[in-house]
Design a protein around this motif. Sequence first.
Motif, short mmCIF file in Angstrom:
data_model
loop_
_atom_site.label_atom_id
_atom_site.label_comp_id
_atom_site.label_asym_id
_atom_site.label_seq_id
_atom_site.Cartn_x
_atom_site.Cartn_y
_atom_site.Cartn_z
N THR A 14 -7.83 0.45 8.22
CA THR A 14 -7.46 -0.19 6.96
C THR A 14 -7.04 0.80 5.90
O THR A 14 -6.01 0.64 5.24
CB THR A 14 -8.64 -1.03 6.43
N ALA A 15 -7.83 1.84 5.71
CA ALA A 15 -7.54 2.81 4.66
C ALA A 15 -6.19 3.49 4.90
O ALA A 15 -5.41 3.68 3.96
CB ALA A 15 -8.65 3.87 4.60
N ALA A 16 -5.92 3.84 6.14
CA ALA A 16 -4.65 4.51 6.46
C ALA A 16 -3.47 3.57 6.22
O ALA A 16 -2.43 3.99 5.71
CB ALA A 16 -4.66 4.99 7.91
N LEU A 17 -3.64 2.30 6.57
CA LEU A 17 -2.57 1.33 6.34
C LEU A 17 -2.30 1.15 4.84
O LEU A 17 -1.15 1.06 4.42
CB LEU A 17 -2.93 -0.02 6.97
N ILE A 18 -3.35 1.09 4.07
CA ILE A 18 -3.19 0.92 2.62
C ILE A 18 -2.44 2.11 2.02
O ILE A 18 -1.50 1.95 1.23
CB ILE A 18 -4.55 0.74 1.93
N ARG A 19 -2.85 3.32 2.42
CA ARG A 19 -2.19 4.52 1.89
C ARG A 19 -0.71 4.53 2.26
O ARG A 19 0.17 4.81 1.43
CB ARG A 19 -2.88 5.78 2.41
N ALA A 20 -0.43 4.23 3.55
CA ALA A 20 0.96 4.25 4.01
C ALA A 20 1.78 3.16 3.33
O ALA A 20 2.93 3.38 2.95
CB ALA A 20 1.00 4.07 5.52
N ALA A 21 1.19 1.97 3.15
CA ALA A 21 1.90 0.88 2.50
C ALA A 21 2.18 1.20 1.03
O ALA A 21 3.27 0.91 0.52
CB ALA A 21 1.08 -0.41 2.61
N LEU A 22 1.24 1.81 0.35
CA LEU A 22 1.42 2.15 -1.05
C LEU A 22 2.54 3.18 -1.23
O LEU A 22 3.29 3.14 -2.21
CB LEU A 22 0.12 2.68 -1.65
N ARG A 23 2.65 4.10 -0.27
CA ARG A 23 3.74 5.07 -0.34
C ARG A 23 5.09 4.38 -0.27
O ARG A 23 6.05 4.76 -0.95
CB ARG A 23 3.60 6.10 0.79
N ARG A 24 5.16 3.32 0.56
CA ARG A 24 6.42 2.58 0.70
C ARG A 24 6.71 1.70 -0.52
O ARG A 24 7.86 1.44 -0.83
CB ARG A 24 6.37 1.74 1.97
N LEU A 25 5.66 1.26 -1.16
CA LEU A 25 5.84 0.38 -2.32
C LEU A 25 6.07 1.15 -3.61
O LEU A 25 6.53 0.57 -4.61
CB LEU A 25 4.59 -0.51 -2.48
#
Length: 224
Positions: free
Chosen positions: A209-220
Amino acid sequence: MIGRLAGRIEYRAEDHVLIDVRGVGYVVQCSERTMAALPGPGEAAALWTDLLVREDLLQLYGFLTLAEKEWHRLLMSVQGVGAKASLAMLGALGADGVSRAVALGDWTAIKAAKGIGPKTAQRVVNELKDKAPAVMALGAGMAAPAQVTEPEPAPEFADAPPAPTPAAAAQAAGAQAEALSALGNLGYTPGEAAQAVAQAAGEAPEADTAALIRAALRRLAPGG
């Protein structure tokens, strides 16, 4: 309505199995991916099911997870998509792959399924794109496997597309659902969150979960 079956596999063919449930045999059609993940004859198995009722047909379709079943129902709601086409898409991409393709508007990934043309693929993406976030957000509860025990791919179906174990699928879906919830709490729309999480999960399918959130925030992020 028959929503779930649990019993013993009596026989399996290329695209269906017969499950004995306390002396009653149910013929269940499945995708290639689901067939590859089911155990062999004589073994215990369980499937979430969807019953198609027509004047000339009464047919059960089986799925390893509730998320897969939900996508089948959504795909069947698209004009021109029947059960065979739905199973072809789920067999080629899996529930997670369909979620990702629809969320990203990637109709070429949908078109890769056997028998699916470009017009149908585009229609699937256009009609279901707004519904993808809801299915993705259902998370681990929807992805939980119906099997009592984790199945092993049957050797006679070794040529079928590789399928993740139900436990792995549940873990991945749970992480995506939690990431979507976190992004929603940060103020992002369901569509924005689903697209970013789908991209992140596509690049790192085993991310937590944490890795997905970080990666998604970079894209957003602006310019991300």
